[in-house]
Design a protein around this motif. Structure first.
Motif, PDB file in Angstrom:
ATOM      1  N   ILE A   1      -3.909  -5.669  -4.833  1.00 57.21           N
ATOM      2  CA  ILE A   1      -4.523  -6.887  -4.314  1.00 57.21           C
ATOM      3  C   ILE A   1      -4.238  -7.993  -5.320  1.00 57.21           C
ATOM      4  O   ILE A   1      -4.786  -7.992  -6.433  1.00 57.21           O
ATOM      5  N   PRO A   2      -3.375  -8.944  -4.972  1.00 58.62           N
ATOM      6  CA  PRO A   2      -2.876  -9.928  -5.947  1.00 58.62           C
ATOM      7  C   PRO A   2      -3.955 -10.658  -6.725  1.00 58.62           C
ATOM      8  O   PRO A   2      -3.800 -10.895  -7.916  1.00 58.62           O
ATOM      9  N   VAL A   3      -5.059 -11.014  -6.078  1.00 59.49           N
ATOM     10  CA  VAL A   3      -6.096 -11.765  -6.787  1.00 59.49           C
ATOM     11  C   VAL A   3      -6.887 -10.889  -7.748  1.00 59.49           C
ATOM     12  O   VAL A   3      -7.637 -11.390  -8.583  1.00 59.49           O
ATOM     13  N   LEU A   4      -6.696  -9.566  -7.638  1.00 63.61           N
ATOM     14  CA  LEU A   4      -7.452  -8.647  -8.482  1.00 63.61           C
ATOM     15  C   LEU A   4      -6.572  -7.803  -9.392  1.00 63.61           C
ATOM     16  O   LEU A   4      -7.047  -7.273 -10.389  1.00 63.61           O
TER      17      LEU A   4
ATOM     18  N   TYR B   1      -5.132  -0.258  -7.340  1.00 66.83           N
ATOM     19  CA  TYR B   1      -6.361   0.526  -7.257  1.00 66.83           C
ATOM     20  C   TYR B   1      -6.011   1.877  -6.651  1.00 66.83           C
ATOM     21  O   TYR B   1      -5.255   1.950  -5.674  1.00 66.83           O
ATOM     22  N   ALA B   2      -6.566   2.953  -7.217  1.00 67.63           N
ATOM     23  CA  ALA B   2      -6.336   4.304  -6.713  1.00 67.63           C
ATOM     24  C   ALA B   2      -7.601   4.793  -6.030  1.00 67.63           C
ATOM     25  O   ALA B   2      -8.675   4.804  -6.639  1.00 67.63           O
ATOM     26  N   ILE B   3      -7.478   5.183  -4.779  1.00 65.13           N
ATOM     27  CA  ILE B   3      -8.638   5.574  -3.983  1.00 65.13           C
ATOM     28  C   ILE B   3      -8.438   6.991  -3.466  1.00 65.13           C
ATOM     29  O   ILE B   3      -7.490   7.262  -2.722  1.00 65.13           O
ATOM     30  N   ASP B   4      -9.280   7.910  -3.863  1.00 65.24           N
ATOM     31  CA  ASP B   4      -9.222   9.285  -3.387  1.00 65.24           C
ATOM     32  C   ASP B   4      -9.907   9.349  -2.023  1.00 65.24           C
ATOM     33  O   ASP B   4     -11.118   9.213  -1.913  1.00 65.24           O
TER      34      ASP B   4
ATOM     35  N   MET C   1       0.830  -1.195   0.000  1.00 65.53           N
ATOM     36  CA  MET C   1       0.000   0.000   0.000  1.00 65.53           C
ATOM     37  C   MET C   1       0.869   1.251   0.000  1.00 65.53           C
ATOM     38  O   MET C   1       1.941   1.271   0.612  1.00 65.53           O
ATOM     39  N   ILE C   2       0.384   2.279  -0.675  1.00 65.12           N
ATOM     40  CA  ILE C   2       1.051   3.581  -0.705  1.00 65.12           C
ATOM     41  C   ILE C   2      -0.008   4.651  -0.453  1.00 65.12           C
ATOM     42  O   ILE C   2      -1.089   4.612  -1.038  1.00 65.12           O
TER      43      ILE C   2
END
Length: 323
Positions: free
Chosen positions: A123-126, A133-136, A112-113
């Protein structure tokens, strides 16, 4: 001539008995170190955990999907991690490895960053290896009607939450249960520190269980207030028979502080029993080891912001419950 001999005898007796009669301040030292952790502005950290909480933390519809699903996986898992953190501005990078019970112990890497109010998760399975994934975080609180946002401020307060919760419990523990290591404890950077311990035994088990029972509602409220659990989860937790929780042996807390008062290493081993709604008693445990290095020495961040990203909405759809 007799008077000096009497005085000498009294002084000698006091010296021999000092180990038994001298007042200690170990509890005060521990409380001071927990408070001082709030002063950490940047640091490197590492640790591991063995967590078996059963279904103690319930799922809740009013929590954001990230924390809900992560809590569901991590409350029965083995973990290890290392990373670097900064509190102002908030920045974090961590390599987390989880071995959830639901995956049969298979290791799941979760790098995570966090930077500039955006959280990047692989997430390895995804995801592919270099895809995140980028989450604001500034919009996460309002996304999909969530009421418990995961924010930079809540992440910034993690060390403060831990100190607050620990102080709630330690505040009522008697001084006599605190012990201090006789010899200095070696630290990773070559320096030495002092280790303080509280060991659960047959003499204090009932007392410490009573303290935990009394403080749990306040602990739950603190976790809810800081966004760790949702309001719905908090209320569900309070519906448990909290008075049935008993601390069991083996359980202990060990904190190692450096010469500046910062906690450099902490080991928490808690075994506890709890009655479920049917009245059956189950035993669970939490074994946590965490160490800190380069406190307020500006440790280097090494992870670059990912170039290959997927929108948060895709993750939200995957995490949303099926209708």
């Amino acid at each position: 001539m007799k008077k000096p001999k009497i005085i000498f005898t009294v002084l000698l007796t006091c010296t021999l008995l000092s180990a038994c009669t001298e007042a200690t301040h170990y509890k005060q030292d521990v409380q001071a170190s927990l408070t001082k952790q709030i002063e950490m502005k940047n640091y490197a950290f590492s640790g591991d955990a063995d967590i078996d909480l059963g279904n103690f933390i319930p799922q809740a519809k009013d929590s954001n999907p990230i924390t809900t699903n992560l809590l569901g996986v991590l409350q029965n898992s083995k973990l290890d991690w290392n990373g670097v953190a900064n509190t102002d501005p908030v920045q974090l990078e961590v390599d987390l490895n989880a071995s959830p019970a639901v995956l049969g112990g298979s290791k799941l890497p979760l790098p995570m960053i966090l930077k500039d109010n955006k959280l990047y998760m692989n997430i390895p399975v995804l995801n592919q290896k270099d895809e995140y994934y980028a989450i604001d975080l500034t919009t996460l609180g309002t996304a999909a009607g969530q009421t418990t946002p995961l924010t930079p401020e809540s992440l910034k307060n993690v060390s403060q939450i831990a100190s607050t919760v620990a102080n709630l419990i330690i505040g009522d523990i008697q001084e006599k249960w605190f012990k201090k290591s006789a010899a200095p404890t070696p630290l990773k950077d070559g320096k030495t520190g002092s280790t303080y311990t509280i060991d659960v035994n047959d003499q204090n088990k009932a007392e410490l269980s009573t303290i935990l029972q009394a403080k749990l509602p306040e602990i739950i409220d603190t976790l809810n207030k800081n966004g760790v659990i949702s309001a719905g989860q908090a209320e569900s937790l309070k519906q448990n028979d909290l008075k049935s929780i008993q601390i069991e042996i083996p359980s202990s807390i060990a904190l190692t502080t450096d010469d500046t008062g910062f906690i450099r290493d902490q080991q928490i081993k808690i075994t506890f029993s709890l009655k479920d709604a049917a009245g059956a008693t189950a035993t669970h445990h939490l074994i946590l080891h965490q160490s800190y290095e380069q406190i307020n020495q500006n440790p280097k961040f090494t992870k670059a912001i990912p170039q290959k990203i997927k929108p948060f909405e895709d993750l939200l759809k995957l995490l949303s419950p099926k209708k």
